[in-house]
Design a protein around this motif. Structure first.
Motif, PDB file in Angstrom:
ATOM      1  N   ALA A 146       0.825  -1.205   0.000  1.00  0.00           N
ATOM      2  CA  ALA A 146       0.000   0.000   0.000  1.00  0.00           C
ATOM      3  C   ALA A 146       0.863   1.261   0.000  1.00  0.00           C
ATOM      4  O   ALA A 146       0.456   2.307  -0.518  1.00  0.00           O
ATOM      5  CB  ALA A 146      -0.924  -0.003   1.221  1.00  0.00           C
ATOM      6  N   LEU A 147       2.067   1.167   0.577  1.00  0.00           N
ATOM      7  CA  LEU A 147       2.987   2.313   0.591  1.00  0.00           C
ATOM      8  C   LEU A 147       3.668   2.506  -0.756  1.00  0.00           C
ATOM      9  O   LEU A 147       3.778   3.628  -1.252  1.00  0.00           O
ATOM     10  CB  LEU A 147       4.044   2.099   1.679  1.00  0.00           C
ATOM     11  N   VAL A 148       4.092   1.406  -1.349  1.00  0.00           N
ATOM     12  CA  VAL A 148       4.923   1.490  -2.555  1.00  0.00           C
ATOM     13  C   VAL A 148       4.090   1.704  -3.809  1.00  0.00           C
ATOM     14  O   VAL A 148       4.473   2.467  -4.706  1.00  0.00           O
ATOM     15  CB  VAL A 148       5.779   0.219  -2.681  1.00  0.00           C
ATOM     16  N   TYR A 149       2.952   1.026  -3.884  1.00  0.00           N
ATOM     17  CA  TYR A 149       2.134   1.069  -5.100  1.00  0.00           C
ATOM     18  C   TYR A 149       0.819   1.768  -4.788  1.00  0.00           C
ATOM     19  O   TYR A 149      -0.082   1.173  -4.184  1.00  0.00           O
ATOM     20  CB  TYR A 149       1.877  -0.348  -5.618  1.00  0.00           C
TER      21      TYR A 149
ATOM     22  N   VAL B  43       9.584  -3.980   0.048  1.00  0.00           N
ATOM     23  CA  VAL B  43       8.532  -4.821  -0.517  1.00  0.00           C
ATOM     24  C   VAL B  43       9.103  -6.129  -1.065  1.00  0.00           C
ATOM     25  O   VAL B  43       8.447  -7.183  -0.990  1.00  0.00           O
ATOM     26  CB  VAL B  43       7.766  -4.047  -1.610  1.00  0.00           C
ATOM     27  N   ALA B  44      10.321  -6.107  -1.591  1.00  0.00           N
ATOM     28  CA  ALA B  44      10.924  -7.339  -2.103  1.00  0.00           C
ATOM     29  C   ALA B  44      11.168  -8.330  -0.974  1.00  0.00           C
ATOM     30  O   ALA B  44      10.956  -9.538  -1.135  1.00  0.00           O
ATOM     31  CB  ALA B  44      12.238  -7.013  -2.824  1.00  0.00           C
ATOM     32  N   PHE B  45      11.598  -7.835   0.179  1.00  0.00           N
ATOM     33  CA  PHE B  45      11.833  -8.718   1.311  1.00  0.00           C
ATOM     34  C   PHE B  45      10.522  -9.236   1.885  1.00  0.00           C
ATOM     35  O   PHE B  45      10.441 -10.392   2.330  1.00  0.00           O
ATOM     36  CB  PHE B  45      12.617  -7.985   2.401  1.00  0.00           C
TER      37      PHE B  45
ATOM     38  N   LEU C  76      12.885  11.877  -5.189  1.00  0.00           N
ATOM     39  CA  LEU C  76      12.762  10.842  -6.216  1.00  0.00           C
ATOM     40  C   LEU C  76      13.118   9.489  -5.618  1.00  0.00           C
ATOM     41  O   LEU C  76      14.100   9.364  -4.881  1.00  0.00           O
ATOM     42  CB  LEU C  76      13.703  11.150  -7.386  1.00  0.00           C
ATOM     43  N   VAL C  77      12.313   8.475  -5.955  1.00  0.00           N
ATOM     44  CA  VAL C  77      12.517   7.135  -5.405  1.00  0.00           C
ATOM     45  C   VAL C  77      12.491   6.126  -6.546  1.00  0.00           C
ATOM     46  O   VAL C  77      12.000   6.405  -7.642  1.00  0.00           O
ATOM     47  CB  VAL C  77      11.428   6.792  -4.368  1.00  0.00           C
ATOM     48  N   SER C  78      13.014   4.940  -6.272  1.00  0.00           N
ATOM     49  CA  SER C  78      13.059   3.884  -7.296  1.00  0.00           C
ATOM     50  C   SER C  78      12.704   2.546  -6.664  1.00  0.00           C
ATOM     51  O   SER C  78      13.582   1.750  -6.335  1.00  0.00           O
ATOM     52  CB  SER C  78      14.448   3.818  -7.943  1.00  0.00           C
ATOM     53  N   TRP C  79      11.408   2.356  -6.440  1.00  0.00           N
ATOM     54  CA  TRP C  79      10.938   1.074  -5.902  1.00  0.00           C
ATOM     55  C   TRP C  79      11.004   0.006  -6.988  1.00  0.00           C
ATOM     56  O   TRP C  79      10.947   0.309  -8.182  1.00  0.00           O
ATOM     57  CB  TRP C  79       9.489   1.205  -5.425  1.00  0.00           C
ATOM     58  N   PRO C  80      11.072  -1.270  -6.605  1.00  0.00           N
ATOM     59  CA  PRO C  80      11.019  -2.331  -7.617  1.00  0.00           C
ATOM     60  C   PRO C  80       9.657  -2.365  -8.299  1.00  0.00           C
ATOM     61  O   PRO C  80       8.630  -2.081  -7.676  1.00  0.00           O
ATOM     62  CB  PRO C  80      11.274  -3.603  -6.809  1.00  0.00           C
TER      63      PRO C  80
END
Length: 410
Positions: free
Chosen positions: A182-185, A288-290, A347-351
C-alpha cells in the motif's frame, strides 16, 4: 522511525511500560490506603480485614507465582522461536518477536510481580513499626490482578498453539506484504509524477549528474527512510533529492545514500543522513521485495527434502494472489514525492511489480520442478494475473506460463 518500530517489536518494551504502570499504581493505591480511615476501608464491599502477616503471605504467593508463570511463558516462547527458525527460516523469527500478544502476556505477569513487591514493602506490623499498616485496597487489587492473570495464561496457551500453525504464520507475513504494498504502489495514479513536473531534472528523470552526494557513515541494510522528514528537509533547503539507497539495499561506509540537486550544507547533509535508518537485517516495513521473499521462503522451506510439504507452498502461492493481483492491475510504483506546488522533491526507485512477479515464479520453478501440485498452483496464479493484466503485460505472463508448463510436463 525504525528506532521506534524496533523498540515496539522488542520483548522488553511492553513489559517495561507495564512495569512502570504497576509501580505507579501500587504507590497510588498505598497512598489511598494511608489516607482513608480504617473504618471506611473495612466497610467497603468485598474488602475484609487483613493482618499484616496475612497480607504479606498473600502478596508473596501471588508475586512468586506470577514470576514463575512468566518464566514458563518465556521458555515456551523461546522454544517456539527456535522451532520457527529451524523450520520456516530465521528471518521469520521477527514475526513472533513483534507479536503484540506475546509481549502483552509477558508484560502482564512481570508487572503483577512488580506490583506485589512494591505493595508488600509497605506492609508493617507493630513489631516493625510503632503501628501496624496493611494496605487493604492494594492487597485486594493484587488478588484481582491474579484472577486476571489466570485468564491471560489461558489466552496465551490458546494463542501460542494457534501462532505455530503455518497458516497463521503465512497470514502475518501476508499482512506485512499488504502493508508495504500500500505504501509502494498507490491506489491512485495521481501519486506519480507527470513529465511537466520534472522541470530541472535530468532527461531520465533523475537528479543532474553534477548533484552532490550524501554518503553513509555506517554499514548495514537500509531498513527504512523517514519519507515525510526527508521531504521537509528537501523543501526547507530548496533541493531535489534522489534516494539511491532504497530500503533493502546493503551499504557500507562511503556508499551514496541520496543525491541532491545542489550542494547541501553540513547541517542539511546530517539531517538527510539521519532520515535513513540502517540495521543488521532487512525488515518488511518498507522493503517490498523482502516482504514477498518471506512468503516465498515459507514455500521453499516446505519443499525441502526434510519437510516434503508441497501444500505449504501451494497455500503460499494462493495467498500471494490477494496482494499480487491488485498490484498487477494497479500498475507502477510511486516514483517521487511532490512538493506543495506539485513539483518532484524526493525521487525514489521502488522495484516494479514485474520484478516481484518474476522473482516469485523464478523461485517456484527452481525448487518445485518435481512438485506437480505447486506448479499447478503457479498456473492458477498466472491465470489470475492474466485476468487482471493489461495488454503490455500479457507477453511477460505468457513466458512464465510456458516455463511452468514445461516444468510440469518434464
Amino acid at each position: 522511525m525504525l528506532s521506534l518500530t524496533r523498540v515496539r517489536e522488542s520483548f522488553w518494551f511492553l513489559p517495561a511500560v507495564f512495569g512502570l504502570v504497576a509501580i505507579v499504581l501500587a504507590e497510588a493505591l498505598v497512598t489511598v490506603d494511608r489516607t482513608l480511615p480504617t473504618s471506611l476501608t473495612e466497610g467497603l464491599p468485598l474488602l475484609g480485614a487483613l493482618s499484616a502477616s496475612g497480607g504479606r503471605s498473600l502478596l508473596s504467593g501471588i508475586g512468586t507465582s506470577m514470576l514463575t508463570v512468566a518464566g514458563t511463558s518465556f521458555s515456551i516462547t523461546i522454544s517456539v522461536l527456535a522451532t520457527t527458525s529451524s523450520t520456516y527460516g530465521p528471518r521469520l523469527v521477527r514475526n513472533f518477536m513483534a507479536d503484540r500478544a506475546n509481549q502483552f502476556v509477558l508484560a502482564t505477569f512481570t508487572s503483577t510481580f512488580l506490583y506485589c513487591i512494591v505493595v508488600m514493602r509497605t506492609v508493617h506490623t507493630e513489631v516493625d513499626d510503632t503501628s501496624a499498616f496493611v494496605p487493604v485496597i492494594a492487597v485486594h487489587v493484587a488478588v484481582l490482578l491474579s484472577v486476571f492473570d489466570v485468564g491471560v495464561l489461558v489466552f496465551f496457551i490458546h494463542h501460542i498453539a494457534g501462532s505455530v500453525q503455518i497458516t497463521s504464520l503465512q497470514a502475518r507475513v501476508l499482512d506485512d506484504l499488504r502493508a508495504v504494498a500500500a505504501l509502494v504502489y498507490p491506489t491512485s495514479p495521481s501519486d506519480d509524477v507527470d513529465q511537466e513536473a520534472r522541470a530541472g531534472l535530468a532527461s531520465d528523470g533523475s537528479v543532474p549528474a553534477d548533484g552532490a552526494v550524501v554518503r553513509a557513515d555506517a554499514d548495514g541494510y537500509v531498513q527504512t527512510v523517514a519519507w515525510e522528514a526527508l521531504r521537509r528537509v528537501a523543501l526547507r533547503a530548496g533541493l531535489v533529492v534522489e534516494v539511491v539507497a532504497m530500503p533493502g539495499r546493503y551499504v557500507i561506509v562511503g556508499d551514496p545514500l541520496v543525491v541532491t540537486s545542489a550542494s547541501p550544507g553540513s547541517d542539511t547533509a546530517r539531517e538527510l543522513r539521519r532520515t535513513v535508518t540502517l540495521g543488521t537485517a532487512r525488515t518488511p516495513h518498507q522493503d517490498v521485495a523482502f516482504a514477498l521473499q518471506q512468503l516465498v521462503e515459507i514455500a521453499v522451506r516446505g519443499l525441502a527434502s526434510g519437510s516434503n510439504d508441497p501444500y505449504t507452498a501451494v497455500s503460499a502461492l494462493d495467498m500471494s494472489a490477494g496482494v499480487l493481483v491488485p498490484l498487477w492491475r494497479r500498475g507502477e510504483p510511486v516514483t517521487a514525492l511532490l512538493g506543495d506546488d506539485g513539483t518532484p522533491v524526493v525521487l525514489v526507485s521502488w522495484p516494479s511489480v514485474d520484478e516481484l512477479v518474476d522473482s516469485l515464479f523464478d523461485t517456484v520453478r527452481t525448487y518445485a520442478l518435481d512438485q506437480p501440485a505447486v506448479l499447478a498452483a503457479a498456473l492458477r496464479l498466472i491465470a489470475r494475473l492474466d485476468d487482471a493484466a493489461g495488454p503490455a503485460r500479457t507477453g511477460r505472463l505468457a513466458e512464465h506460463e510456458t516455463a511452468v508448463r514445461g516444468a510440469l510436463a518434464s
